[in-house]
Design a protein around this motif. Structure first.
Motif, short mmCIF file in Angstrom:
data_model
loop_
_atom_site.label_atom_id
_atom_site.label_comp_id
_atom_site.label_asym_id
_atom_site.label_seq_id
_atom_site.Cartn_x
_atom_site.Cartn_y
_atom_site.Cartn_z
N ARG A 80 0.85 -1.19 0.00
CA ARG A 80 0.00 0.00 0.00
C ARG A 80 0.88 1.24 0.00
NH1 ARG A 80 -3.04 -0.77 5.20
NH2 ARG A 80 -3.12 1.48 5.04
N SER A 81 0.49 2.23 -0.77
CA SER A 81 1.30 3.45 -0.90
C SER A 81 1.15 4.38 0.30
CB SER A 81 0.92 4.19 -2.18
OG SER A 81 -0.44 4.59 -2.13
N ASP A 82 0.14 4.15 1.14
CA ASP A 82 -0.09 5.05 2.27
C ASP A 82 0.60 4.58 3.56
OD1 ASP A 82 -1.80 2.84 2.47
OD2 ASP A 82 -3.36 3.99 3.49
N PHE A 131 1.32 -10.71 4.90
CA PHE A 131 1.19 -9.29 4.53
C PHE A 131 -0.25 -8.95 4.20
CE2 PHE A 131 5.78 -9.41 2.68
CZ PHE A 131 6.34 -9.37 3.95
N ARG A 132 -0.91 -9.84 3.45
CA ARG A 132 -2.32 -9.61 3.11
C ARG A 132 -3.18 -9.62 4.37
NH1 ARG A 132 -2.61 -9.09 -2.11
NH2 ARG A 132 -1.64 -10.51 -3.57
N LEU A 150 -0.87 -4.92 1.90
CA LEU A 150 -0.82 -4.94 0.44
C LEU A 150 -2.13 -4.42 -0.15
CD1 LEU A 150 0.74 -8.48 -0.12
CD2 LEU A 150 1.93 -6.29 -0.04
N CYS A 151 -2.03 -3.91 -1.36
CA CYS A 151 -3.24 -3.52 -2.10
C CYS A 151 -4.05 -4.79 -2.37
CB CYS A 151 -2.85 -2.89 -3.44
SG CYS A 151 -1.95 -1.33 -3.27
N PRO A 152 -5.36 -4.66 -2.48
CA PRO A 152 -6.18 -5.84 -2.80
C PRO A 152 -5.74 -6.46 -4.13
CG PRO A 152 -7.56 -4.00 -2.15
CD PRO A 152 -6.17 -3.47 -2.30
#
Length: 101
Positions: A9-11, A80-81, A86-88
């Protein structure tokens, strides 16, 4: 079924020190500490490589059997998920594309 290319995730705020990462999730207030191996795998979660490609890269760099590495990479990606780092699946820039960027 599209190929999954895990992407962090970028945030998240990620700080690496002495080969270990500390990740702060401002959304939840959670703090995650990754050991050196998990830090390497997390760093490869850029949305461009599949888990198999990550495993092959790590295997070549460290001289460890690719099958053994892939099992560990898959387990870390699941963690991580589960930790929402992580992004979906299906939302990364390379998901569904054939091969690396």
């Amino acid at each position: 079924m599209p190929v999954s290319r895990p992407m962090m995730r970028s945030d998240l705020t990620v700080v690496e020190l002495d080969g270990e990462a500390v990740i702060y999730d401002e959304e939840t207030g959670d703090l995650h500490h990754l050991n050196p191996t998990a830090t390497i795998v997390f760093g490869l979660c850029d949305g461009r490589s599949t888990m198999r490609e990550m495993s092959q890269d790590i295997s070549a760099a460290f001289g460890v059997a690719a099958d053994e590495v892939e099992q560990q990479v898959r387990a870390l990606i699941r963690r991580f998920r589960g930790a929402n780092l992580l992004c979906p699946p299906g939302t990364g820039p390379g998901d569904g594309a054939g091969g690396r960027g």
